[in-house]
Design a protein around this motif. Structure first.
Motif, short mmCIF file in Angstrom:
data_model
loop_
_atom_site.label_atom_id
_atom_site.label_comp_id
_atom_site.label_asym_id
_atom_site.label_seq_id
_atom_site.Cartn_x
_atom_site.Cartn_y
_atom_site.Cartn_z
N GLU A 194 0.83 -1.22 0.00
CA GLU A 194 0.00 0.00 0.00
C GLU A 194 0.86 1.26 0.00
N GLU A 223 -8.40 1.48 0.08
CA GLU A 223 -8.76 0.07 -0.08
C GLU A 223 -7.97 -0.52 -1.24
N ARG A 225 -7.87 -4.44 -2.94
CA ARG A 225 -8.14 -5.88 -2.87
C ARG A 225 -8.53 -6.44 -4.24
N ARG A 227 -10.70 -8.14 -7.01
CA ARG A 227 -12.15 -8.19 -7.25
C ARG A 227 -12.62 -9.64 -7.17
N GLU A 228 -13.74 -9.84 -6.49
CA GLU A 228 -14.14 -11.20 -6.14
C GLU A 228 -14.67 -12.05 -7.30
N LEU A 237 -7.11 -6.05 -9.68
CA LEU A 237 -6.89 -5.48 -8.35
C LEU A 237 -7.59 -4.12 -8.29
#
Length: 305
Positions: A194, A223, A225, A227-228, A237
């Motif tokens: 980060e 944030e 993370r 992506r699901e 990402l």
């Protein structure tokens, strides 16, 4: 078999002396952000040089300067704390500029640090004539004598052309203590992802803006993370980040006409982040105002200083 060595070296110098470019040249990849603007570096990014005989950890510090704000004072404290903790402090003197009061200020401060080995590096030698370089090396030597600083080495280097970078690495390693590797093989920096992402966004935002802005931009990654709903072979990402400036006039500069400037920042930063992390990135940037944050202890804490 010679014994393995490991330890820490810190590059110091006035702002824009070529410290970050040199860190990147030694590590062989981009770990410290570079910009044509002074005062780009804010965190002590460690670049790690892995060799068969040694591990050299480079601590990049903000340029030391006479502070005008609370942020400036904190950055200077960070520099001095670092000096006392590393094995070698190497002062960078750009070969295309005369040695000035800023350099003398730094070397005088450094003279107060006891046991640390001190080296001098003439950076940016590709921008100086042989005659200029010769005079520069003599001036560095004289500055050492004037301030009671004993230079273990004075090394001319060009990080851009690669000239003498390998020699510098050898000379730094030669002065490290014997010891085991401190980081796993292949790791190039201990800064969290980060932090590096935030720095790359800030670097992109600093390019091409007016002089009053550099100190006033801080970036916070809110944030980050994967992506699901994506298949494993096509990851994406998601990164959401805020750029903080101090005044609404600065916000306008960063966003640009109809958002053109901010879009360019996003494109440039995304390219760098994807190259670093090896993953496609969706980058969402917002510009916010944190009034006079450089002078406000609460805001400084919130922005990570």
């Amino acid at each position: 078999m010679p014994e393995f060595k490991s330890g820490f070296a810190s590059f110091v110098g006035r702002p824009n002396a070529g410290k970050s470019t040199l860190t990147n040249a030694l590590v062989g990849t981009k770990v410290a952000i570079t910009s044509s603007r002074p005062q780009t570096t804010r965190t002590a990014v460690r670049g790690i040089v892995h060799r068969l005989d040694a591990q050299l950890i480079l601590v990049d510090t903000p340029g030391l300067h006479k502070p005008r704000t609370l942020l400036g004072e904190r950055l200077n404290d960070l520099v001095k704390t670092t000096w006392a903790e590393v094995d070698i402090v190497a002062v960078c003197f750009p070969a295309n500029e005369k040695i000035g009061p800023g350099d003398r200020f730094i070397v005088n401060e450094l003279a107060k640090v006891g046991r640390t080995t001190k080296m001098a590096i003439a950076t940016k030698t590709d921008l100086a004539t042989p005659q200029q370089l010769a005079e520069h090396l003599l001036a560095i030597d004289a500055l050492g004598r004037d301030t009671g600083t004993e230079w273990a080495e004075i090394v001319p280097v060009s990080a851009v052309s690669g000239d003498q970078v390998q020699l510098l690495a050898d000379l730094l390693v030669a002065r490290l203590p014997a010891g085991p590797p401190l980081y796993p093989d292949g790791e190039l920096t201990d800064a969290p992802e980060e932090t590096i992402v935030a720095e790359l966004i800030r670097e992109a935002a600093l390019e091409g803006v007016r002089d009053e802005l550099p100190h006033s931009i801080a970036v916070v990654v809110e944030e980050m993370r994967l992506r699901e709903d994506r298949p494993a072979d096509r990851p994406l990402l998601d990164i959401h980040a805020n750029l903080f400036v101090e005044r609404s006039s600065q916000k306008g500069i960063v966003i640009g006409h109809q958002g053109s400037r901010l879009r360019q920042v996003g494109t440039d930063a995304r390219r760098q982040i994807e190259a670093l992390l090896g993953t496609p990135v969706y980058l969402d940037l917002h510009v916010k105002i944190a009034k006079d944050w450089q002078r406000d202890p609460k805001q400084l804490r919130r922005l990570g200083f």
